[in-house]
Design a protein around this motif. Sequence first.
Motif: not given
Length: 261
Positions: A248-254
């Motif tokens: 989820l952090d990765d999706l938020a970063r993008h």
Amino acid sequence: MADGMDRDEGWVRQVLPLLRLIAKGYFRSEVRGMEKVPDGGALLVANHSGGLMAFDVPLIGVAFAEQFGTGRPLYTLAHDALFLPGIDQIFPRFGFLRAHPRNAVAALREGVATLVFPGGDWDVMRPSRDDAKIDFNGRTGYIRTALEAGAPIVPMVTIGGQETQLFLTRGEGLAKLLRLDKLLRIDATPLAFGFPFGLSLGLPPNVPLPSKMVTQVLDPIDIRAEFGTDPDIAEVDVMVRKHMQHALDDLARHRRFPVIG
């Protein structure tokens, strides 16, 4: 067989074009990695977003049908509110089951993919500032369910659901004051701001904004293969949530802009 396993493929086929239009046209949904769901019974474990007008279920359902066809059923464990008189004959036809461990285990043993949101209403009512936060409120029953059924866990995460309106507070204090936790098993009554009613406590419901929603399916987890024959429930839960939070952090970063995506 689980109580209420009354999914009707004909009904699913009829409503699928409308759900696809909502998913792809309105929410510009992207679901990545659905091919990772193994054959047979698998417990799909997801975060939950969108308040009373949560659309992550149909978005996941559309992607599942596109990957595996409508002939492979997907059941979703749902709150008792979807089985109230007047609508209790509708939702089961689309694959909704009462969220009870007995039903989940029975479905998984039947070889059916089953979707669960461990955080339930606590998760789906979280403030918008916590859109990219995994919070199951300490609930670990999903792990016991997977173990009892001998099924793998398939974690998945979605971002964008808490941007369909501005959720200001979770409202757990109000839910207790109104005794909704006792009467309806609802732990939260969020204060939200949206269109067209402005500030709302959920009713009347505001129209969800067309927030771009992105879902990532993670690798399956065979609990006993990774943790042994007598796994520690808390340890497994920490690992599952850690994997989900990283994704989820990765999706938020993008994600560049709220709603726009």
